[in-house]
Design a protein around this motif. Structure first.
Motif, short mmCIF file in Angstrom:
data_model
loop_
_atom_site.label_atom_id
_atom_site.label_comp_id
_atom_site.label_asym_id
_atom_site.label_seq_id
_atom_site.Cartn_x
_atom_site.Cartn_y
_atom_site.Cartn_z
N GLY A 338 35.59 -32.83 -36.61
CA GLY A 338 35.93 -33.63 -35.80
C GLY A 338 34.85 -33.70 -34.43
N ASP A 339 33.95 -32.87 -34.24
CA ASP A 339 33.34 -32.76 -33.12
C ASP A 339 31.67 -32.53 -33.41
OD1 ASP A 339 32.26 -31.92 -30.64
OD2 ASP A 339 33.44 -30.27 -30.47
N VAL A 340 31.23 -33.70 -33.54
CA VAL A 340 29.52 -33.55 -33.97
C VAL A 340 28.79 -32.91 -33.14
CG1 VAL A 340 27.67 -35.07 -34.30
CG2 VAL A 340 29.72 -35.53 -35.16
N GLY A 341 29.23 -32.86 -31.65
CA GLY A 341 28.46 -32.18 -30.48
C GLY A 341 28.36 -30.56 -30.49
N ALA A 342 29.63 -30.29 -31.34
CA ALA A 342 29.59 -28.73 -31.61
C ALA A 342 28.24 -28.29 -32.37
CB ALA A 342 30.56 -28.29 -32.47
N ALA A 343 27.81 -29.11 -33.21
CA ALA A 343 26.40 -28.70 -33.88
C ALA A 343 25.53 -28.29 -33.00
CB ALA A 343 25.97 -29.75 -34.88
N ALA A 344 25.17 -28.92 -31.66
CA ALA A 344 24.34 -28.61 -30.70
C ALA A 344 24.38 -27.06 -29.84
CB ALA A 344 24.17 -29.82 -29.66
N ARG A 345 25.82 -27.00 -29.85
CA ARG A 345 26.00 -25.70 -29.44
C ARG A 345 25.69 -24.66 -30.42
NH1 ARG A 345 30.61 -28.44 -27.75
NH2 ARG A 345 32.24 -27.36 -29.41
N TRP A 346 25.98 -24.70 -31.54
CA TRP A 346 25.68 -23.62 -32.62
C TRP A 346 24.24 -23.42 -33.00
CZ3 TRP A 346 29.03 -26.52 -36.81
CH2 TRP A 346 30.30 -26.28 -36.33
N VAL A 347 23.40 -24.58 -32.70
CA VAL A 347 21.95 -24.17 -33.20
C VAL A 347 20.93 -24.41 -32.11
CG1 VAL A 347 22.24 -24.97 -35.45
CG2 VAL A 347 21.57 -26.80 -33.86
N ALA A 348 21.55 -24.79 -30.82
CA ALA A 348 20.64 -24.85 -29.80
C ALA A 348 21.00 -24.29 -28.60
CB ALA A 348 20.55 -26.61 -29.17
N GLU A 349 22.23 -24.84 -27.83
CA GLU A 349 22.70 -23.97 -26.56
C GLU A 349 23.10 -22.61 -26.86
OE1 GLU A 349 25.87 -26.12 -24.45
OE2 GLU A 349 26.17 -24.14 -23.31
N GLY A 350 23.85 -22.19 -28.05
CA GLY A 350 24.24 -21.02 -28.42
C GLY A 350 23.01 -19.99 -28.48
N PRO A 351 22.21 -20.31 -29.41
CA PRO A 351 20.82 -19.28 -29.44
C PRO A 351 20.46 -19.37 -28.39
CG PRO A 351 20.76 -21.41 -30.94
CD PRO A 351 22.13 -21.38 -30.57
N ALA A 352 19.97 -20.37 -27.48
CA ALA A 352 19.20 -20.38 -26.33
C ALA A 352 20.08 -19.29 -25.07
CB ALA A 352 19.13 -21.61 -25.57
N ARG A 353 21.14 -19.58 -25.05
CA ARG A 353 21.99 -18.66 -23.92
C ARG A 353 21.90 -17.16 -24.72
NH1 ARG A 353 25.07 -21.18 -20.10
NH2 ARG A 353 25.69 -23.10 -20.41
N SER A 354 22.06 -17.08 -25.89
CA SER A 354 22.35 -15.43 -26.26
C SER A 354 20.87 -15.03 -26.32
CB SER A 354 23.01 -15.43 -27.70
OG SER A 354 22.00 -16.24 -28.60
N LEU A 355 19.83 -15.88 -26.27
CA LEU A 355 18.44 -15.21 -26.09
C LEU A 355 17.72 -15.23 -24.83
CD1 LEU A 355 17.18 -16.39 -29.72
CD2 LEU A 355 18.10 -14.04 -28.98
N GLY A 356 18.45 -15.47 -23.87
CA GLY A 356 17.77 -15.80 -22.40
C GLY A 356 16.88 -16.90 -22.27
N LEU A 357 17.06 -17.86 -23.19
CA LEU A 357 15.97 -18.94 -23.09
C LEU A 357 16.77 -20.29 -22.41
CD1 LEU A 357 14.71 -18.74 -26.85
CD2 LEU A 357 13.77 -17.33 -24.69
N PHE A 358 17.84 -20.20 -22.08
CA PHE A 358 18.64 -21.27 -21.69
C PHE A 358 18.36 -21.30 -20.15
CE2 PHE A 358 22.40 -23.81 -20.08
CZ PHE A 358 22.67 -24.67 -20.73
N PRO A 359 18.19 -22.56 -19.53
CA PRO A 359 18.46 -23.84 -19.79
C PRO A 359 17.06 -24.57 -20.18
CG PRO A 359 18.55 -23.84 -17.35
CD PRO A 359 18.19 -22.37 -17.87
N ARG A 360 15.78 -23.68 -19.98
CA ARG A 360 14.54 -24.17 -20.47
C ARG A 360 14.41 -24.75 -21.97
NH1 ARG A 360 9.03 -20.91 -20.99
NH2 ARG A 360 7.91 -22.51 -22.13
N LYS A 361 15.20 -23.99 -22.86
CA LYS A 361 15.29 -24.83 -24.29
C LYS A 361 16.86 -24.63 -24.28
CE LYS A 361 11.17 -23.95 -25.51
NZ LYS A 361 10.21 -24.99 -25.59
N GLY A 362 17.22 -25.62 -25.22
CA GLY A 362 18.78 -25.81 -25.75
C GLY A 362 19.47 -26.47 -24.71
N ALA A 363 18.83 -27.22 -23.85
CA ALA A 363 19.82 -28.25 -23.17
C ALA A 363 18.99 -29.54 -23.01
CB ALA A 363 19.71 -27.56 -21.65
N VAL A 364 19.61 -30.47 -22.53
CA VAL A 364 19.29 -31.98 -22.55
C VAL A 364 19.60 -32.32 -21.00
CG1 VAL A 364 19.04 -34.37 -22.99
CG2 VAL A 364 19.39 -32.70 -24.76
#
Ligand SMILES: [Zn+2]
Length: 436
Positions: A338-364
Motif C-alpha cells: 500500500g505504499d509504492v514510494g517505499a520502493a524508492a527508500r529500499w533501492v535508492a535512499e536507503g542504499p545512498a544513506r547507508s553508503l555515504g552517497l546521499f543526497p548526491r545519489k538516491g534523492a530527487v
C-alpha cells in the motif's frame, strides 16, 4: 523539473528557453536505483559478466549506480588494485559505480586506510572465504587444509581492524554465515532440503550475534548483507538493542521465493545463503515494511549457463543475476504493502544513506545528480530470460509478474535506457565516492 549539466537545479514545472522537454504524464518519477551489492566479475571472469553487460542490465532496470563487491581477480585488497579496477569500470560502465574493498585475514591497517582514501564505500569480509596466494582470488571451501590459501577472514581480522574502520566512520559489510557451523553441517546436496540443512539459519544468527559484540565494543558499523532468515533477523534486532551499529540488507530472492520454488527453478535457485522457508520470507517482508531493514540489494552473482543450468544442485555454482529486476520487484512489493514510494527508500535512499552517497545519489531534489527513472504504473512486466541484458540471463525471478514497466532511465541527465533497452554509450559511468 530542471536539469543542467547532469544535476537537478529545481523541481518546478515548465521548461526554460532552449530546454529539452520530457513529458512524464501518467508516469511515476523516481530516483535512480542503487544496487549496493553486485558482483561484476570484472576483472577476472569475463565468461560470467563484465562491467559492460552488468551496467547494460542495470540501466535497463532503472539502476543508475552499481556498488561492486571486491572478490574480482585480483581481490580489491589494496589501493593499487582499486585504481586498476576504477580504470576498467570507467572504460565499460554505462551508469555510475562505487566499489567495496576487501578485508582479508592478512589485511593491514595501511591497506584499509588506502582503500578508504581512494574512495571505497567501505570494506567487505567474507566469513569463511579465503584468498588464494597465487592469483589473489577469493575462493570458497576454505576449511580444507591448503597451504595455497591464506586463513579465511573471521572474527580475528575483523576485531583487529574494527578500530581503524570505526575511526574513519566506514562500514564493514559481512557475508554472515559462521564457517564452523557450516563445516559441521556440511553434506552433499542431493535435494534442496539437503542444501538447506547444510547451511542452517543458525549459522547466520551466530555470525550476526558475534559481529554485534564486536560492534558494541569498537564502534564498528556492521552491514549485514543478504539477510536471509528470521533467526538472523532476530539476532540483528538483539544486537541493535544492545547498542551495536548494524545496517541490514536483504535481497529480492529472499522476499519473493521460498523452498517451495526449488523444484521449479532447480540449480538457478542455488545461492549462499540459501532461500529458506515461507516463514523466513514473511518475517523479512514484515521487517522491510516496518523499516527495520535499511536497503534491498541483489547480490547479483552471474555465472555462465554451463556453470549453472546443466549441473546438479550439488555441482551448480551458487548465485543468480538480479540487478535488472531489482527496482520492479521492489515496486510490486511496495504496491502490495500500500505504499509504492517505499520502493524508492529500499533501492535508492536507503542504499545512498547507508553508503555515504546521499543526497548526491538516491534523492530527487535540487543539487542531486539527475539519476531518474520514469515508470508506468499501469503496465505489466513479466520477467523473461530472453529479454535480460546480463551475460547470464536466467535469474531466479524468472516468470514473476510486476505491475509496472520502466520507461526511461536517466543517469546524470543522460538517457541510458528506454522501454527496457539500454541506449547511448558504454564507458560514460564514473566512480562515486562516499562523503563521510
Ligand atoms: Zn555477494
Amino acid at each position: 523539473m530542471h536539469v543542467t549539466e547532469g544535476v537537478i537545479v529545481s523541481l518546478e514545472r515548465g521548461g526554460g528557453s532552449g530546454a529539452e522537454e520530457v513529458d512524464a504524464a501518467g508516469l511515476l518519477i523516481l530516483p535512480g536505483g542503487i544496487d549496493a551489492h553486485v558482483h561484476s566479475r570484472d576483472p577476472g571472469f569475463p565468461h560470467k559478466e563484465d562491467f559492460a553487460t552488468l551496467t547494460a542490465a542495470a540501466a535497463a532496470g532503472g539502476i543508475t549506480t552499481v556498488v561492486d563487491m571486491p572478490n574480482t581477480v585480483p581481490a580489491v585488497e589494496n589501493v593499487a588494485v582499486f585504481q586498476e579496477k576504477v580504470e576498467i569500470a570507467s572504460s565499460r560502465a554505462r551508469v555510475d559505480f562505487a566499489l567495496w574493498g576487501l578485508l582479508g585475514s592478512e589485511s593491514r591497517p595501511e591497506d584499509v586506510h588506502g582503500l578508504l582514501d581512494a574512495g571505497s564505500v567501505g570494506l567487505k569480509a567474507f566469513l569463511g572465504y579465503a584468498i588464494r596466494r597465487s592469483d589473489r582470488q577469493v575462493v570458497y571451501t576454505p576449511w580444507q587444509d591448503d597451504p595455497e590459501l591464506e586463513a579465511p577472514a573471521g572474527s580475528g581480522a575483523i576485531a583487529r581492524l574494527a578500530p581503524d574502520l570505526a575511526r574513519r566512520g566506514a562500514p564493514l559489510a559481512v557475508h554472515c554465515e559462521d564457517p564452523d557451523i557450516l563445516r559441521s553441517f556440511a553434506r552433499r546436496s542431493r535435494t534442496y532440503a539437503d542444501l538447506l540443512a547444510s547451511r542452517p539459519a543458525l549459522a547466520e544468527a551466530v555470525a550476526i550475534a558475534s559481529l554485534g559484540v564486536i560492534s558494541q565494543r569498537t564502534g564498528l558499523e556492521v552491514q549485514v548483507v543478504h539477510l536471509s532468515s528470521a533467526l538472523g533477523l532476530a539476532a540483528a534486532r538483539e544486537a541493535r538493542r544492545a547498542g551495536a551499529r548494524m545496517v541490514l540488507e536483504t535481497c529480492p530472492q529472499y522476499l519473493w521465493l521460498s523452498d517451495e520454488d526449488a523444484e521449479r527453478l532447480g540449480p538457478i535457485m542455488k545461492m549462499y545463503p540459501p532461500v529458506r522457508t515461507g516463514a523466513d520470507r514473511a518475517a523479512l517482508i514484515e521487517s522491510l515494511r516496518a523499516g527495520l531493514i535499511d536497503r534491498v540489494g541483489t547480490d547479483h552473482a552471474p555465472h555462465s549457463d554451463g556453470e549453472k543450468l546443466g549441473r546438479s544442485l550439488d555441482d551448480a555454482l551458487p548465485g543468480s543475476p538480479g540487478v535488472e529486476t531489482l527496482y520492479l520487484s521492489c515496486l510490486e512489493l511496495a504496491r502490495r504493502q500500500g505504499d509504492v514510494g517505499a520502493a524508492a527508500r529500499w533501492v535508492a535512499e536507503g542504499p545512498a544513506r547507508s553508503l555515504g552517497l546521499f543526497p548526491r545519489k538516491g534523492a530527487v531534489e535540487p543539487g542531486a545528480d539527475a539519476d531518474l527513472l520514469l515508470v508506468d504504473p499501469s503496465a505489466e512486466t513479466v520477467v523473461w530470460a530472453a529479454a535480460m541484458h546480463s551475460q547470464q540471463r536466467h535469474g531466479c525471478l524468472e516468470g514473476q509478474r510486476f505491475g509496472f514497466a520502466v520507461r526511461s532511465v536517466y543517469s546524470r541527465g543522460e538517457l541510458v535506457a528506454r522501454d527496457g533497452e539500454p541506449v547511448g554509450r558504454a564507458g560514460r559511468g564514473r566512480l562515486v565516492r562516499p562523503e563521510r
